[in-house]
Design an enzyme around this catalytic site. Structure first.
Site, mmCIF file in Angstrom:
data_model
loop_
_atom_site.group_PDB
_atom_site.id
_atom_site.type_symbol
_atom_site.label_atom_id
_atom_site.label_comp_id
_atom_site.label_asym_id
_atom_site.label_seq_id
_atom_site.Cartn_x
_atom_site.Cartn_y
_atom_site.Cartn_z
ATOM 1 N N ASN A 112 0.456 -1.202 -0.051
ATOM 2 C CA ASN A 112 0.195 0.011 -0.319
ATOM 3 C C ASN A 112 0.355 0.945 -0.448
ATOM 4 O O ASN A 112 0.579 1.552 -0.955
ATOM 5 C CB ASN A 112 -0.632 0.042 1.317
ATOM 6 C CG ASN A 112 -1.993 1.561 1.220
ATOM 7 O OD1 ASN A 112 -2.280 2.239 0.398
ATOM 8 N ND2 ASN A 112 -2.062 2.204 1.765
ATOM 9 N N ASP A 215 -4.283 8.608 6.616
ATOM 10 C CA ASP A 215 -3.733 7.974 5.576
ATOM 11 C C ASP A 215 -2.737 9.107 5.140
ATOM 12 O O ASP A 215 -1.958 8.828 6.176
ATOM 13 C CB ASP A 215 -5.108 8.208 4.422
ATOM 14 C CG ASP A 215 -4.631 7.197 3.259
ATOM 15 O OD1 ASP A 215 -3.330 6.806 2.572
ATOM 16 O OD2 ASP A 215 -5.575 7.003 2.102
#
Length: 307
Positions: A112, A215
């Site tokens: 990711n 994030d």
């Protein structure tokens, strides 16, 4: 004391993509690189002429970071593999070699987010499979450190979605986020060994009434964190020492994904975003990469990977 500072200016600089992520301003190229994970594309944006180029890859890229000393070589995460890619920023991209395969125990995982630390070691995180929009296999991810000699060390595990990643060498700190922890972790960081230890939670979304998840993030020269608040339409400025929320920067995209400092003076904050339909259409400019100016802060040059 009156503060006459103008509000920050936010401008979309690229057309929308599906899942923009991993922005990296390259000081050498004077250009921004980023990925669109579900589009399986790597991207380059050159602000001097406004040109936005992309190349399609064979699988989902989780990040793109230049290789130190080579203008046409990049380290890219492809699904669970870390590979070296040759790309001139214009035409097709070619995989040169595989550097590592991660999470062999959990083949549906994907990479990711990743960054190079101040010595050029690659820190790369993984996450569990997204089996339906917004639903993930939890505690399947890890954080790894890749050395120049090719060795791989797992430095964190039982992670839902690996995110964040930035360093403060002066404070011997590494900042990290497991997105569904809704918080930011600080680790002690040894720049000489690359070791991280003693994780502590230094900022919780719930303490500040924040929605959405943590994030990608970056750090400025004052040691403050700039954090993409996914599902929150904003970027957060956080003092990690006091655990204080200093500023909210509204972004016209619900799904802000990551941030990096760029521009010739490193005083422009570039923000990637996504346009994923999770029951609600995310219309343009959602999915664009934005530039934010007038923040009164600047970053450090991003680190390249040393191979």
């Amino acid at each position: 004391m009156f503060n006459h500072q103008m509000p920050p200016q936010v401008t979309a600089v690229t057309e929308p993509v599906w899942l923009g992520e991993g922005p990296h301003w390259s000081h050498d190229h004077q250009a921004l690189f980023f990925v669109s994970i579900f589009d399986k594309t790597i991207h380059k944006y050159n602000p001097s002429n406004g040109k936005h180029t992309r190349a399609k890859l064979g699988d989902m890229p989780g990040f793109i970071i230049p290789v130190e000393g080579k203008m046409d070589r990049f380290v890219v995460g492809l699904k669970r593999r870390v590979v070296e890619v040759q790309w001139d920023g214009e035409g097709d991209a070619t995989e040169v070699r595989e550097l590592a395969e991660l999470d062999k125990h959990s083949p549906d995982n994907r990479i990711n987010d990743a960054k190079a630390d101040p010595r050029g070691r690659l820190f790369v995180g993984t996450m569990g499979h997204e089996y339906e929009p917004g639903k993930f296999h939890l505690k399947q991810g890890s954080l790894y450190r890749l050395e120049r000699d090719g060795s791989v060390s797992r430095v964190a595990q039982d992670i839902d979605i690996s995110n964040g990643l930035c360093w403060d060498v002066q404070r011997s700190a590494f900042y990290y986020a497991d997105s569904f922890e809704y918080a930011i972790r600080r680790y002690d960081y040894d720049v000489n060994t690359g070791n991280i230890s003693n994780p502590k939670i230094i900022f919780k979304y719930s303490d500040h009434g924040l929605d959405g998840i943590v994030d990608g993030m970056s750090i400025d020269t004052d040691g403050n964190l700039w954090v993409a608040n996914f599902d929150g339409s904003q970027v957060l400025k956080i003092d990690p020492v006091k655990g204080a929320l200093l500023q909210r920067v509204p972004i016209p995209a619900l799904q802000t994904t990551s941030v990096t400092w760029g521009g010739p003076s490193l005083d422009v904050l570039y923000v990637t975003s996504a346009s994923m339909n999770r029951g609600q259409e995310q219309k343009p400019p959602c999915g664009s990469t934005f530039k934010v100016t007038g923040l009164g802060a600047r970053g450090h040059p991003n680190n390249n990977v040393k191979l």
